[in-house]
Design a protein around this motif. Structure first.
Motif, PDB file in Angstrom:
ATOM      1  N   HIS A  99       0.857  -1.181   0.000  1.00  0.00           N
ATOM      2  CA  HIS A  99       0.000   0.000   0.000  1.00  0.00           C
ATOM      3  C   HIS A  99       0.897   1.236   0.000  1.00  0.00           C
ATOM      4  N   GLY A 100       0.486   2.216  -0.777  1.00  0.00           N
ATOM      5  CA  GLY A 100       1.244   3.451  -0.855  1.00  0.00           C
ATOM      6  C   GLY A 100       0.329   4.656  -0.883  1.00  0.00           C
ATOM      7  N   THR A 101       0.935   5.835  -0.984  1.00  0.00           N
ATOM      8  CA  THR A 101       0.203   7.098  -1.004  1.00  0.00           C
ATOM      9  C   THR A 101       0.849   8.016  -2.027  1.00  0.00           C
ATOM     10  N   VAL A 102       0.019   8.680  -2.814  1.00  0.00           N
ATOM     11  CA  VAL A 102       0.543   9.644  -3.786  1.00  0.00           C
ATOM     12  C   VAL A 102       1.211  10.780  -3.027  1.00  0.00           C
ATOM     13  N   GLN A 103       2.495  10.985  -3.295  1.00  0.00           N
ATOM     14  CA  GLN A 103       3.271  11.999  -2.575  1.00  0.00           C
ATOM     15  C   GLN A 103       3.370  13.300  -3.356  1.00  0.00           C
ATOM     16  N   SER A 104       3.618  13.224  -4.655  1.00  0.00           N
ATOM     17  CA  SER A 104       3.745  14.438  -5.453  1.00  0.00           C
ATOM     18  C   SER A 104       3.686  14.083  -6.920  1.00  0.00           C
ATOM     19  N   ASP A 164       3.770   3.039   2.245  1.00  0.00           N
ATOM     20  CA  ASP A 164       3.321   3.197   3.629  1.00  0.00           C
ATOM     21  C   ASP A 164       4.191   2.374   4.569  1.00  0.00           C
ATOM     22  N   ALA A 165       4.392   2.917   5.767  1.00  0.00           N
ATOM     23  CA  ALA A 165       5.232   2.246   6.761  1.00  0.00           C
ATOM     24  C   ALA A 165       4.506   1.036   7.347  1.00  0.00           C
ATOM     25  N   GLY A 166       5.315   0.168   7.972  1.00  0.00           N
ATOM     26  CA  GLY A 166       4.756  -0.998   8.623  1.00  0.00           C
ATOM     27  C   GLY A 166       4.469  -2.165   7.705  1.00  0.00           C
ATOM     28  N   GLN A 167       5.091  -2.204   6.537  1.00  0.00           N
ATOM     29  CA  GLN A 167       4.885  -3.287   5.582  1.00  0.00           C
ATOM     30  C   GLN A 167       6.206  -4.002   5.331  1.00  0.00           C
ATOM     31  N   PRO A 168       6.172  -5.275   4.951  1.00  0.00           N
ATOM     32  CA  PRO A 168       7.421  -5.987   4.635  1.00  0.00           C
ATOM     33  C   PRO A 168       7.987  -5.516   3.304  1.00  0.00           C
ATOM     34  N   VAL A 169       9.085  -4.771   3.375  1.00  0.00           N
ATOM     35  CA  VAL A 169       9.679  -4.185   2.165  1.00  0.00           C
ATOM     36  C   VAL A 169      11.131  -4.616   1.984  1.00  0.00           C
TER      37      VAL A 169
END
Length: 401
Positions: free
Chosen positions: A320-325, A360-365
């Protein structure tokens, strides 16, 4: 003649076949329709199955259409996306020979950790030379300070001499006047007049000499002040040269600029490197990576910062991610040779705009690496937290939401 009866199955009826065998031939008997197993015709059940199938198709189409209208048309996806990271390619800032390699390929490093060392003997000598030049400049400043103090003392002495000469001149003038008065009244001699007059002229000349000495002493002070300023400038220059020499000496040790993983090592033991030559690279840790998705210009109308993104990594896993710019221009404008559509024939090509997506933080990356291929899907709905699945949309529709 022998006869044999054969039963043949069919989708709707059963037929009994009787065959007659003679010595030289086989003759089929007359076909007779047979009743079904339960005595009821089957077409009615088939029609019921077709009706149920048609209802399922209609319901599925309605459900799919509702999902597309409420969710699907707001999802913008692209497979032109890659994992990115701010990789630091470290190069040598000075010239020298590689004396030590302190890290291996693909090993984690900490910020400030030494990676490669160059020969420091030449740079140590230059540093000592700069330190000696600074010491000399500071000694010159002390010398000029002492000379100025001496010049100030000389000015004071010259002022005393001027005062003394002025007192002698006053006495000589008074004595000459008194001798002249006595001579004019007949009580003095001409010799006394000449002697006192000569003494007066001598005293006046002495005053002039003392004043000239005072001016000379005073004039030496500005010269010494100017020389002191020059000495200060040389000291500052020597101090800057020392700082540069110390920096060059520190550059003999190439350190990691941040915590990450070292890789792409090009330096070899004993190799002579020049300033600007790439030696090793440091990649950021997986937790600091991001995704750059190149969306078509036709997909950007509803994409905004803060919208959720589903990331499918080709190496495995969904994130999961978030549009940053969003980039300020298309990727073509930042290329080495930007297009110039005002010249030659024009062919319209759909442009792409880089969109930066934060994971997003808290994911296995831990499996992420810069450059990996990713598929990104942005949810551009006004309420991104609304149900997204087909059954979730159906449940929300049932509850009237």
């Amino acid at each position: 003649m022998n006869a044999r009866t054969t039963t043949l199955p069919d989708s709707e009826t059963r037929t009994t076949v009787t065959e007659a065998k003679t010595a030289g031939e086989t003759r089929p008997a007359t076909l007779a329709p047979a009743a079904t197993a339960h005595g009821a015709p089957r077409p009615r059940r088939s029609r019921r199955l077709l009706s149920v199938f048609a209802l399922l198709v209609i319901a599925g189409s309605a459900l799919g259409g509702a999902w597309f209208w409420q969710v699907g048309r707001f999802l913008q996806s692209t497979d032109n996306a890659y994992v990115g990271g701010d990789i630091a390619v470290l190069s040598s800032r000075i010239e020298g020979d590689v004396t030590r390699i302190l890290i291996g390929d693909n090993q984690p490093v900490e910020a400030g950790q030494p990676l490669i060392e160059l020969d420091r003997r030449d740079w140590q000598a230059k540093r000592d030379q700069a330190a000696a030049a600074l010491a000399e400049a500071e000694a010159n400043i002390a010398t000029f300070a002492a000379q100025r103090a001496q010049a100030v003392a000389q000015v004071a002495a010259a002022e005393s001499q001027v005062a003394q000469a002025e007192a002698d001149r006053v006495f000589a003038v008074t004595d000459a006047g008194r001798a002249g008065s006595l001579a004019s009244s007949g009580f003095g001699t001409r010799e006394a007049v000449d002697r006192t007059t000569a003494a007066r002229h001598k005293a006046e000349a002495t005053v002039a000499v003392a004043q000239a000495g005072l001016e000379s002493a005073r004039g030496a002070i500005p010269v010494l002040d100017a020389q002191a300023k020059s000495a200060l400038a040389r000291r500052d220059s020597a101090r800057a040269m020392l700082a540069l020499a110390e920096a060059n000496l520190d550059y003999t040790v190439i350190r990691a600029p941040f915590s990450g993983v070292a890789g792409n090592r090009a330096a070899q033991l004993g190799q002579h490197v020049r300033a600007g030559q790439n030696l090793i690279a440091v990649a950021p840790p997986a937790g600091q990576l991001y995704v750059t998705a190149n969306f078509k210009e036709t997909q950007l109308r509803r994409i905004r910062e803060g919208q959720p993104v589903e990331l499918t990594v080709d190496a495995g896993g969904r994130l999961h991610g978030t549009v940053q710019s969003l980039a300020p221009a298309t990727g073509a404008q930042f290329s080495l040779l930007p297009p110039e559509n005002a010249t030659g024939n024009f062919t319209k090509i759909v442009q792409r705009v880089p969109v930066r997506i934060a994971v997003d933080a808290g994911q296995p990356v831990d499996h992420l690496r810069p450059g990996l291929s990713v598929e990104a899907e942005v949810d551009t709905r006004d309420d991104p937290h609304a149900p997204r699945s087909v059954f979730g949309v159906a449940a929300a529709a049932i509850h009237g939401r």
